[in-house]
Design an enzyme around this catalytic site. Structure first.
Site: not given
Ligand code: HSE
Length: 454
Positions: A155, A151, A206, A209, A220, A52, A224, A64, A33
Site C-alpha cells: 500500500i 509500512v 513468509g 518477521e 512490528d 524512471a 509502522k 550471508r 524481500v
Molecule cells: N511481518 C510483517 C507483517 C511483514 O506480517 O506484516 C510486513 O511488514
C-alpha cells in the site's frame, strides 16, 4: 497468474534508451524481500526504466549465504559477504537495505549515507528505533532515505500521507498494519484454527518477521504506527511512546462474543490527535462488523485516514509478502532515479514536513487515553446482571449495553458489557475492583472498542 519468464538483467532491448546513466544499486540482504526485488526489477525492466527515465541496475549484493545468493542473482552480479563493502562501493548510487534488524543495519545505513549514497529500506524496526538519527544524517549528507516498503508493504501509504494528503490537517490514522496477526486472527475466526497452527502457516508463507514475537506482540505494528504518526502529524518518530498490546491473549470465545454484539476483533493500530497530544497505540480491538475494515482478512492490511479536507480515505492491499514488498522498494528506487541530483528543498521531506516545521506534540500517556470498552464478565449466575449493572454505574463506568452471552453451556454464564468512552486510568481501577466482586466467577476480559469513521 501468468507471468512472462524473467529476462536476464541488462538486455538492451528491454531498457529504454536514455542519455542518463543507469541508477546503480547495491543491495544488502537477499532474503524474501531481496529476492522479490531482484525478480520484479528483472521482470519489469521496461516499465521501470520507462517510468524512471533511466534503467536501474543491480551492481552488487551482500548476502550471508553466497551460494544461495548466486543461485538467485546469477554470476554477472558482484557478490560479497560484507555489507560495508556495499555501503562504500564506488559504483553504487543507492543502497537497498533489506536485511532487517536494528544494530548492524543502522551501521550499514549510516555508512552508506556518509558515503553520499541514497538509501531505500523496508526495515521498519530500524527506522522506528533509529529514524531520527538516520534522517538527520541523511539531511546533513543531502541524500534520500526512502521507506515505502516499511509500512503495509504493497500500500503506498507513505506517499498518500506525504503527497496525496499534503493539504490536510490529519486527525487520525487507524488500521490493520500487520499481515501475520491479521492472518492468524482470520484463521482462528473463520476456520477455528488454533493460534500455533495459524502462526506456523504465516511463517511458511513468509509473512512473519525473523522473530515472530515482533508480529504477535504488536511490536512490528507499533514500528509502522510510529512511522505513520510521524508522517501524519509532523512529529518525530516516537516508537517508545506507542502503547503496545499483541494478540497472544485473544481468545476465540471473545471473537464469538464480539460477533454477537456486531463486532469483529482486529489488531488495530491507532494514531490520533487529541487535545493534549497524540495517542499512539496498537491493541486488539472490537470494530463494527459492518465497517470495511472488518472485512480485511488474511494477510491483507488496510489504513483509514481521517483528515479535514479530504475527509475519510481508506487504503487496502497486501500487508506482507515478497513481491508485494518489492513493489514498494522499487517504487522508492524509481523516485531516487528521478530525484538524484536535486536539492533537498525540491524533494519530499523524509517525514512529510520540513525539519524546521516539525511539531512538538507529545505522545499521550496511556493512562490518559479515552476509549470505549468491551468487557466479558464470567458470573456465578445470570441473575447477577441487574446488581452488577447497578454496581458498575455506581463506580462511574458509562455502561451503554449489557447482555448475556449466547455461548455453549460449558462456557458458563458470561455478561457482555459495552461502554461509552472512558479514560484508561478510571477503567483500569473499575476493572480491578470488578475482578473481586462477589458475583464474578473469574477474571473479566476487557478489549478496546473502536467505532471507526467512514
Ligand atoms: N511481518 C510483517 C507483517 C511483514 O506480517 O506484516 C510486513 O511488514
Amino acid at each position: 497468474m501468468y507471468r512472462d519468464p524473467v529476462p536476464a538483467f541488462h538486455q538492451p532491448h528491454h531498457s529504454r534508451p536514455s542519455a542518463i546513466r543507469p541508477l546503480r544499486v547495491g543491495m544488502i540482504g537477499i532474503g524474501t524481500v531481496g529476492e522479490g526485488t531482484f525478480r520484479v526489477l528483472a521482470r519489469n525492466q521496461m516499465e521501470i526504466s520507462g517510468r524512471a527515465g533511466r534503467s536501474i541496475e543491480l551492481k552488487v549484493v551482500a548476502a550471508r549465504n553466497l551460494t544461495r545468493a548466486a543461485g538467485i542473482v546469477g554470476e554477472s552480479i558482484e557478490l560479497t559477504g560484507d555489507p560495508m563493502h556495499v555501503a562504500a562501493h564506488p559504483d553504487v548510487d543507492v543502497v537497498v537495505e533489506v536485511a532487517g534488524g536494528t544494530g548492524p543495519a543502522r551501521d550499514w545505513v549510516l555508512a552508506a549515507i556518509a558515503h553520499g549514497k541514497h538509501v531505500v529500506t523496508a526495515n521498519k524496526a530500524l527506522l522506528a528505533v533509529h529514524g531520527t538519527e538516520i534522517f538527520d544524517a541523511a539531511r546533513r549528507h543531502d541524500v534520500i532515505v526512502a521507506y515505502e516498503g516499511a509500512v503495509a508493504v504493497s500500500i503506498p501509504i507513505i506517499k498518500a500521507l506525504r503527497e496525496g494528503l499534503s493539504a490536510n490537517r490529519i486527525a487520525s490514522v487507524v488500521g490493520v498494519v500487520n499481515g501475520t496477526t491479521n492472518f492468524i486472527l482470520s484463521k482462528m475466526r473463520d476456520e477455528g484454527l488454533d493460534f500455533g497452527s495459524a502462526l506456523a502457516q504465516a511463517q511458511t508463507l513468509g509473512y512473519a518477521e525473523a522473530d515472530p514475537t515482533f508480529d504477535i506482540e504488536g511490536i512490528d505494528a507499533a514500528h509502522k504506527m510510529a512511522l505513520l504518526a510521524a508522517n501524519a502529524f509532523g512529529t518525530p518518530v516516537q516508537f517508545a511512546a506507542v502503547n503496545v498490546q499483541g494478540i497472544s491473549a485473544v481468545q476465540r470465545l471473545d471473537m464469538l462474543c464480539a460477533e454477537q454484539l456486531g463486532y469483529r476483533i482486529k489488531l488495530l493500530g491507532v494514531a490520533r490527535r487529541a487535545a493534549q497530544g497524540v495517542e499512539l497505540g496498537v491493541q486488539p480491538a472490537l470494530i463494527p462488523a459492518t465497517h470495511l475494515m472488518a472485512h480485511v482478512n488474511g494477510s491483507m492490511n488496510a489504513i483509514l485516514v481521517n483528515s479535514d479536507a479530504a475527509g475519510v480515505t481508506m487504503y487496502y492491499g497486501a500487508g506482507a509478502g515478497s513481491e508485494q514488498t518489492a513493489s514498494a522498494v522499487i517504487a522508492d528506487l524509481i523516485d531516487v532515479a528521478r530525484l538524484a541530483g536535486t536539492s533537498a528543498a525540491q524533494r519530499v521531506p523524509h517525514l512529510g514536513f520540513h525539519a524546521d516545521a516539525m511539531s512538538a506534540l507529545p505522545a499521550l500517556p496511556h493512562a490518559a487515553v479515552r476509549a470505549a470498552r468491551y468487557v466479558r464478565v464470567p458470573v456465578r449466575d445470570p441473575a447477577q446482571m441487574a446488581p452488577l449493572s447497578a454496581w458498575l454505574a455506581q463506580q462511574g463506568l458509562p455502561v451503554r449495553q449489557m447482555t448475556l452471552a449466547s455461548l455453549p453451556l460449558e462456557a458458563g454464564p458470561q455478561l457482555l458489557v459495552l461502554t461509552d468512552p472512558v479514560v484508561q486510568a478510571d477503567f483500569d481501577r473499575i476493572l480491578h475492583a470488578l475482578a473481586t466482586h462477589a458475583g464474578v466467577s473469574a477474571a473479566p476480559t476487557a478489549l478496546r472498542v473502536e467505532p471507526l469513521a467512514g
